[in-house]
Design an enzyme around this catalytic site. Structure first.
Site, PDB file in Angstrom:
ATOM      1  N   GLY A 111       0.753  -1.372   0.008  1.00 36.97           N
ATOM      2  CA  GLY A 111      -0.374  -0.056  -0.271  1.00 36.97           C
ATOM      3  C   GLY A 111       0.817   1.153  -0.108  1.00 36.97           C
ATOM      4  CD  GLU A 125       0.405  -8.976   0.610  1.00 40.14           C
ATOM      5  OE1 GLU A 125       1.652  -9.991   1.160  1.00 40.14           O
ATOM      6  OE2 GLU A 125      -0.685  -8.993   0.964  1.00 40.14           O
ATOM      7  N   PRO A 126       3.971  -4.614  -1.135  1.00 41.74           N
ATOM      8  CG  PRO A 126       6.423  -3.533  -1.476  1.00 41.74           C
ATOM      9  CD  PRO A 126       5.939  -4.617  -0.263  1.00 41.74           C
ATOM     10  NE  ARG A 149      -0.876   2.333  -5.878  1.00 39.75           N
ATOM     11  CZ  ARG A 149      -1.801   2.489  -6.066  1.00 39.75           C
ATOM     12  NH1 ARG A 149      -2.181   2.929  -7.294  1.00 39.75           N
ATOM     13  NH2 ARG A 149      -3.011   2.008  -5.327  1.00 39.75           N
ATOM     14  NE  ARG A 178      -4.343   3.130 -10.709  1.00 43.47           N
ATOM     15  CZ  ARG A 178      -4.606   3.958 -10.241  1.00 43.47           C
ATOM     16  NH1 ARG A 178      -4.158   5.543 -10.719  1.00 43.47           N
ATOM     17  NH2 ARG A 178      -4.517   4.458  -8.753  1.00 43.47           N
ATOM     18  CE1 TYR A 189     -10.620   1.700  -8.632  1.00 40.43           C
ATOM     19  CE2 TYR A 189      -8.095   1.684  -9.604  1.00 40.43           C
ATOM     20  CZ  TYR A 189      -9.056   1.113  -8.771  1.00 40.43           C
ATOM     21  OH  TYR A 189      -8.442  -0.008  -8.795  1.00 40.43           O
ATOM     22  CB  CYS A 210     -17.955   3.468 -27.776  1.00 44.99           C
ATOM     23  SG  CYS A 210     -19.562   4.024 -28.206  1.00 44.99           S
ATOM     24  CD  GLU A 211     -18.394   2.946 -21.442  1.00 43.11           C
ATOM     25  OE1 GLU A 211     -18.326   3.276 -19.868  1.00 43.11           O
ATOM     26  OE2 GLU A 211     -18.172   1.852 -20.803  1.00 43.11           O
ATOM     27  CE1 TYR A 233      -3.457  -3.385  -8.308  1.00 47.31           C
ATOM     28  CE2 TYR A 233      -1.678  -1.205  -7.858  1.00 47.31           C
ATOM     29  CZ  TYR A 233      -2.445  -2.060  -7.287  1.00 47.31           C
ATOM     30  OH  TYR A 233      -1.959  -3.235  -6.243  1.00 47.31           O
TER      31      TYR A 233
HETATM   32  N1  LLP Z   1      -1.427  -7.481  -1.188  1.00 42.68           N
HETATM   33  C1  LLP Z   1      -2.881  -7.476  -0.983  1.00 42.68           C
HETATM   34  C2  LLP Z   1      -3.619  -8.758  -1.042  1.00 42.68           C
HETATM   35  C3  LLP Z   1      -3.510  -6.555  -1.896  1.00 42.68           C
HETATM   36  O1  LLP Z   1      -5.094  -6.717  -1.632  1.00 42.68           O
HETATM   37  C4  LLP Z   1      -2.672  -5.513  -2.850  1.00 42.68           C
HETATM   38  C5  LLP Z   1      -3.954  -4.070  -3.663  1.00 42.68           C
HETATM   39  C6  LLP Z   1      -1.408  -5.097  -2.793  1.00 42.68           C
HETATM   40  C7  LLP Z   1      -0.590  -6.596  -1.712  1.00 42.68           C
HETATM   41  C8  LLP Z   1      -0.443  -4.271  -3.079  1.00 42.68           C
HETATM   42  O2  LLP Z   1      -0.758  -3.191  -3.048  1.00 42.68           O
HETATM   43  P1  LLP Z   1      -0.239  -2.050  -3.500  1.00 42.68           P
HETATM   44  O3  LLP Z   1       0.779  -2.103  -3.316  1.00 42.68           O
HETATM   45  O4  LLP Z   1       0.015  -1.995  -5.134  1.00 42.68           O
HETATM   46  O5  LLP Z   1      -0.807  -0.774  -3.388  1.00 42.68           O
HETATM   47  N2  LLP Z   1      -6.239  -1.037  -8.946  1.00 42.68           N
HETATM   48  C9  LLP Z   1      -5.899  -0.332  -7.581  1.00 42.68           C
HETATM   49  C10 LLP Z   1      -5.090  -0.953  -6.408  1.00 42.68           C
HETATM   50  C11 LLP Z   1      -6.278  -1.877  -5.980  1.00 42.68           C
HETATM   51  C12 LLP Z   1      -5.185  -2.568  -5.045  1.00 42.68           C
HETATM   52  C13 LLP Z   1      -5.177  -3.907  -4.462  1.00 42.68           C
HETATM   53  N3  LLP Z   1      -4.664  -4.646  -3.974  1.00 42.68           N
HETATM   54  C14 LLP Z   1      -5.167   0.705  -8.305  1.00 42.68           C
HETATM   55  O6  LLP Z   1      -4.840   0.800  -9.697  1.00 42.68           O
HETATM   56  O7  LLP Z   1      -4.618   1.850  -7.891  1.00 42.68           O
END
Ligand code: LLP
Length: 415
Positions: free
Chosen positions: A227, A270-271, A273, A309, A313, A343-344, A372
């Site tokens: 996250g 577990e990052p 992004r 995205r 969001y 087409c949106e 993403y």
């Molecule tokens: N671990 C788990 C269990 C997760 O569900 C996620 C993301 C991550 C790790 C990695 O999270 P990050 O470090 O990337 O924030 N599609 C959305 C984000 C959805 C995230 C879902 N889970 C976007 O484009 O912002």
């Protein structure tokens, strides 16, 4: 004046114009140095503890990028058999993969078990399922620590309003089900949500989580989730996620916990992004510029099928305009919406942005598209998913995923 991508030498020995001429448009472009820089930051998060970081490959599962993550010593988490499959293809052994499952079928769970991958279950009923399939097995349980965070309600994955994790008050029940099937709960994991720039809610969730961990005797690891944020408003000088201070505070919290609890487990994060967002941009071509009832539009080939995205969001991505290989950083500016070819009416990449006066044939460069981006792209409107290119550390470029063809659209039909 240099643009952001120029300052970063993002395109190495080439430039956006050459790239779209050579590989077509739209095009995801990744910079190996930036990817490796971020991977190293994550891998070095907790030097004073037993620690590994997963790369959350839902952000980007390009095989070449997975191989780089492997080389940098990262482990990986998977959300589906398809992600496990891709990781295996990239060379990850089972013990470096963690399956963070959610509402999976027996077949999917069995697949992970057969592959020798540790599974995290995310409800009491899936814990029962795991017990039926793999009596006496080892697994992890995803706990919902009651605290969530994220850039949008849709990506807050803990707290009282989400489907994820087993509520902390059900810990007794987790132990009962585990006992019924002789299961060994060797890990607990959490993930509070995606994209926070302020790490305090994360630390608060970790504090709760560590407290719950003391209720389990056989723990070998604790996975705090991902996250960590990316500054999507970097052209307005938004600051980076403060990983150095975060590192110190997390280290202090864990050191203290080890002392008071007398435990020593492997810590994990577990990052996703944070690792890949900034290392990727999306290039597209301007095919029209128009004015509709007083609003100006830059019409591109970057449809919502390519970058979902903003539509999903209202996410912000900074935009640069390139002309004949050079960024346009000076001269007159106008307010435009940069839109795609789908087409949106929600097919808007960037709404009401002040940009240099833009022309047909210019190249639009969407920043921070490495996470993403491709992984959420689709064939909506029967559009083809784009190609992906890597700019290597020596400045050279190579194709790391070919563009889809019209034949690819027919792949699943018996014709
Ligand atoms: N671990 C788990 C269990 C997760 O569900 C996620 C993301 C991550 C790790 C990695 O999270 P990050 O470090 O990337 O924030 N599609 C959305 C984000 C959805 C995230 C879902 N889970 C976007 O484009 O912002």
């Amino acid at each position: 004046m240099d643009s952001y991508t120029q300052k970063m030498n993002f395109f190495g020995n080439t430039d956006p114009e050459e790239l779209v001429t050579k590989y077509g448009s739209p095009l995801f472009v990744y910079n190996e140095d930036i990817l490796r820089r971020q991977m190293r930051r994550v891998a070095g998060l907790l030097p004073n503890h037993r620690f590994t970081s997963n790369f959350s490959i839902k952000t980007n599962s390009n095989l070449s990028i997975l191989k780089i993550a492997y080389e940098e010593g990262l482990n990986a988490d998977a959300m589906s058999p398809g992600e496990i499959y891709a990781l295996k293809k990239a060379g990850f052994p089972s013990e470096r993969i963690f399956y963070v499952s959610n509402n999976v079928s027996e077949d999917e769970m069995q697949y992970a078990i057969d592959e020798g991958v540790i599974v995290s279950v995310d409800s009491l009923s899936q814990l029962e399922m795991f017990g039926r399939l793999n009596r006496g097995g080892k697994l992890s349980v995803r706990i919902n620590p009651g605290v969530g965070a994220g850039h949008h309600d849709k990506v807050v994955t803990a707290g009282k309003k989400t489907k994820f994790g087993v509520a902390a008050q059900d810990i007794e029940k987790i132990r009962d089900v585990a006992a019924k099937y002789d299961l060994h709960i060797i890990g607990l994991n959490q993930h509070i949500g995606s994209l926070f720039m302020d790490y305090k809610p994360f630390l608060e969730a970790c504090r709760n989580f560590l407290h719950y961990a003391e209720e389990f005797d056989e723990l070998e690891f604790l996975d705090f989730g991902g996250g960590f944020g990316t500054p999507y408003h970097k052209l307005a000088d938004e600051q980076e996620f403060d990983i150095e201070t975060f590192k110190k505070e997390l280290d202090a919290l864990l050191t203290e916990w080890k002392k008071t609890s007398g435990r020593d487990v492997l810590f994990k994060t577990e990052p996703g992004r944070y690792i890949v967002a900034e290392g990727g941009v999306l290039l597209g071509k301007v095919h029209s510029v128009k004015e509709n009832y007083g609003h100006k539009y830059v019409g591109t080939d970057i449809g919502m099928n390519v970058l979902m995205r903003p539509e999903l969001y209202d996410s912000w991505h900074d935009v640069e305009i390139y002309r004949e290989g050079k960024p346009v950083t000076e001269g007159e500016r106008e307010v435009y919406s940069v839109v795609g070819n789908i087409c949106e009416s929600g097919d808007i990449v960037a709404k009401d942005r002040e940009l240099p006066v833009t022309h047909e044939h210019d190249v639009v460069c969407i920043l921070d598209a490495g996470a993403y981006g491709f992984s959420m792209s689709s064939n909506y409107n029967n559009r083809l998913r784009p190609a992906e290119v890597l700019i290597h550390s020596d400045g050279s470029d190579s194709l790391i995923r070919r563009r889809e063809t019209l034949e690819d659209l027919m792949r699943c039909f018996d014709i």
